[in-house]
Design a protein around this motif. Structure first.
Motif, short mmCIF file in Angstrom:
data_model
loop_
_atom_site.label_atom_id
_atom_site.label_comp_id
_atom_site.label_asym_id
_atom_site.label_seq_id
_atom_site.Cartn_x
_atom_site.Cartn_y
_atom_site.Cartn_z
N ASN A 275 0.80 -1.23 0.00
CA ASN A 275 0.00 0.00 0.00
C ASN A 275 0.83 1.27 0.00
OD1 ASN A 275 0.71 0.67 2.72
ND2 ASN A 275 -1.02 -0.48 3.55
N LYS A 361 3.88 8.80 1.90
CA LYS A 361 2.77 9.66 2.35
C LYS A 361 1.66 8.85 3.04
CE LYS A 361 3.34 13.39 -1.01
NZ LYS A 361 4.67 13.04 -1.47
N TRP A 362 1.85 7.53 3.16
CA TRP A 362 0.83 6.67 3.74
C TRP A 362 1.33 6.02 5.02
CZ3 TRP A 362 -3.86 7.00 1.54
CH2 TRP A 362 -3.94 7.41 0.21
N SER A 385 -14.73 7.21 6.66
CA SER A 385 -15.31 8.44 6.11
C SER A 385 -16.23 9.12 7.11
CB SER A 385 -16.09 8.13 4.82
OG SER A 385 -15.25 7.54 3.86
N LYS A 391 -11.64 11.96 3.62
CA LYS A 391 -12.11 11.99 2.25
C LYS A 391 -11.64 10.71 1.55
CE LYS A 391 -11.89 17.02 1.97
NZ LYS A 391 -11.25 18.20 1.33
N LYS A 392 -12.30 10.39 0.44
CA LYS A 392 -11.99 9.15 -0.28
C LYS A 392 -10.51 9.09 -0.68
CE LYS A 392 -13.70 6.30 -4.09
NZ LYS A 392 -14.66 6.22 -5.23
N GLU A 393 -9.95 10.23 -1.09
CA GLU A 393 -8.55 10.23 -1.55
C GLU A 393 -7.55 10.06 -0.41
OE1 GLU A 393 -9.95 14.63 -1.61
OE2 GLU A 393 -10.77 12.64 -2.06
N ASP A 394 -8.04 10.13 0.85
CA ASP A 394 -7.16 9.94 2.01
C ASP A 394 -7.15 8.49 2.49
OD1 ASP A 394 -6.49 12.65 2.13
OD2 ASP A 394 -8.31 13.11 3.26
N GLY A 396 -6.31 4.64 1.33
CA GLY A 396 -5.59 3.89 0.31
C GLY A 396 -6.03 2.44 0.25
N ARG A 410 -3.75 8.35 4.71
CA ARG A 410 -2.77 9.42 4.46
C ARG A 410 -2.12 9.82 5.79
NH1 ARG A 410 -1.93 11.72 -0.12
NH2 ARG A 410 -3.95 11.05 -0.96
N LYS A 413 -3.03 12.73 8.05
CA LYS A 413 -4.33 12.70 8.72
C LYS A 413 -4.40 11.63 9.82
CE LYS A 413 -6.05 15.61 5.66
NZ LYS A 413 -7.10 15.28 4.70
#
Length: 437
Positions: A275, A361-362, A385, A391-394, A396, A410, A413
């Motif tokens: 991931n 970044k993860w 969520s 958010k969805k993009e945060d 993975g 992410r 966050k």
């Protein structure tokens, strides 16, 4: 059957079968015994799963097909591909390293297809958890590796237990394997799709280490290569842990993987690597077979492989299908390039001042609930969520195991999310959630 093929390819997001896969399907329709020789990463799994599907009678009770593989990782990979094919046919995966009782429950209502490792399959057969009298088709995947790892006695026991066997399909990434008599591959049709060469997309290079201890050279090399997905192969478990530890001490983000680790530790390490929580995996040759991890850019041979076959299988983790990749050997002061490398090989200069690659970044969260708790990926996305305000993009890659799950979040966050979700429930159940160790 054409519509079935189209549905499978659509489910797998594949445009068309390749030549080897089509030849395997045809050969298995016409012959009872088939040997499929094909390079690592060429799509052998689908090349035998479609013939397995064709052999099944959905109206018949009992287990009808058995796939034997040398490692739990390969077993899990095959299980995943089968489920992604959306056949509607039950599969059970059997391997050591987790509770046998879980598998016993899954075997109570006999699945049409079982995939597993020799030791665990033999154990289930002896305990009569697997009823063998209805099994008509056998696949021995990566058979050469099973022999190499010393599973001969277990394989002989398993095959002698399959008294109603009608079809045999044996796959291998090498044509040097001697097939024992107990396999009973009488008059087999052999499909040889071995190229005999590294994949065209694979570049082979080397770097010279001035010291017998190659750590500084490996560190310089990783810094030069940058933040790309890289596997470092060592020949021993102790070297794996030492190398991983020292690279982390130098500021790199790295995970390690070998056969003496607990199953959940192995799965956590692979999840982090898959991931993007770590772009660096230090491992033994256990990871040279069966791990289907996309987009691996570099293979570093920290220790030189002991045989050409091991060199080939290590390199098979990169340059898969249409992707390119590079294999780099670190040559110590008393070493030289192996004789089996005959082509021109580029020397890489790692001298210089390189910055440590940017940190991933993860980060990976461990969630103490999985399939057996009726938790799926959609539940986890919804939970993070709604409760974690992500958010969805945060969010993975998510991997859901039987009793726990891993999810990439992410990193920026992560701390805030953990505070928000600590006392929240998933599916009305309070579960342990923390950063995966």
């Amino acid at each position: 059957m054409q519509n079935v093929y189209e549905n499978i390819l659509s489910a797998l997001q594949i445009d068309a079968l390749n030549e080897m896969q089509e030849a395997s399907i045809k050969a298995n329709q016409e012959a009872d015994n088939v040997i499929l020789l094909s390079d690592t990463g060429s799509g052998k799994t689908l090349g035998f799963l479609i013939p397995v599907l064709e052999s099944l009678d959905k109206t018949a009770p009992g287990t009808q097909a058995l796939i034997v593989v040398p490692s739990r990782e390969l077993a899990l990979q095959i299980e995943t591909v089968w489920k992604n094919m959306r056949t509607g046919v039950k599969i059970t995966c059997c391997y050591g390293g987790h509770k046998r009782e879980t598998e016993e429950n899954n075997l109570q209502e006999a699945p049409a297809l079982i995939v597993g490792t020799p030791g665990r399959l033999g154990d289930h057969i002896r305990r009569e958890n697997i009823k063998t009298d209805t099994i008509r088709m056998l696949v021995l995947d990566e058979f050469d590796k099973s022999l190499e790892l010393g599973f001969v006695d277990e394989l002989e026991f398993i095959l002698n237990s399959l008294t109603g066997l009608k079809k045999r399909l044996l796959t291998s990434a090498t044509d040097t394997v001697e097939i024992p008599e107990f396999v009973k591959m009488d008059n087999p049709v052999t499909l040889d799709y071995l190229s005999g060469e590294p994949a065209p997309a694979l570049a082979i290079k080397y770097v010279e280490s001035p010291d017998k201890d190659k750590l500084d050279t490996a560190f310089q090399l990783v810094c030069k290569l940058g933040n790309r997905s890289t596997i470092i192969f060592c020949n021993h478990r102790e070297a794996v842990e030492r190398t991983n530890s020292l690279l982390k001490d130098k500021g790199l983000v790295s995970v390690f993987y070998h056969g003496a680790m607990e199953q959940n530790e192995r799965e956590a390490a692979l999840a982090k690597f898959r991931n993007g929580s770590s772009n660096l995996l230090v491992t033994t040759d256990l990871a040279a077979r069966g791990l289907d991890i996309p987009n691996i850019r570099y293979i570093i041979h920290y220790h030189l492989p002991t045989t050409e076959a091991i060199f080939t299988h290590r390199n098979g983790r990169t340059a898969r299908m249409d992707a390119s990749g590079t294999a780099i050997l670190i040559i110590g002061p008393e070493e030289h390039l192996p004789d089996y490398i005959s082509e021109e090989v580029e020397l890489i200069d790692v001298e210089g001042d390189y910055e440590i690659p940017e940190k991933p970044k993860w980060t990976t969260f461990f969630i103490g609930a999985g399939k057996k708790d009726k938790v799926n990926k959609i539940d986890i996305v919804g939970f993070l969520s709604n409760r974690g305000e992500l958010k969805k993009e945060d969010i993975g890659l998510i991997e859901v195991k039987d009793f726990y799950s891993f999810v990439a979040v992410r990193k920026s966050k992560a701390s805030h999310v953990l505070n928000l979700i600590q006392n929240q429930k998933i599916k009305n159940k309070k579960v342990k959630i923390n950063v995966a160790k």
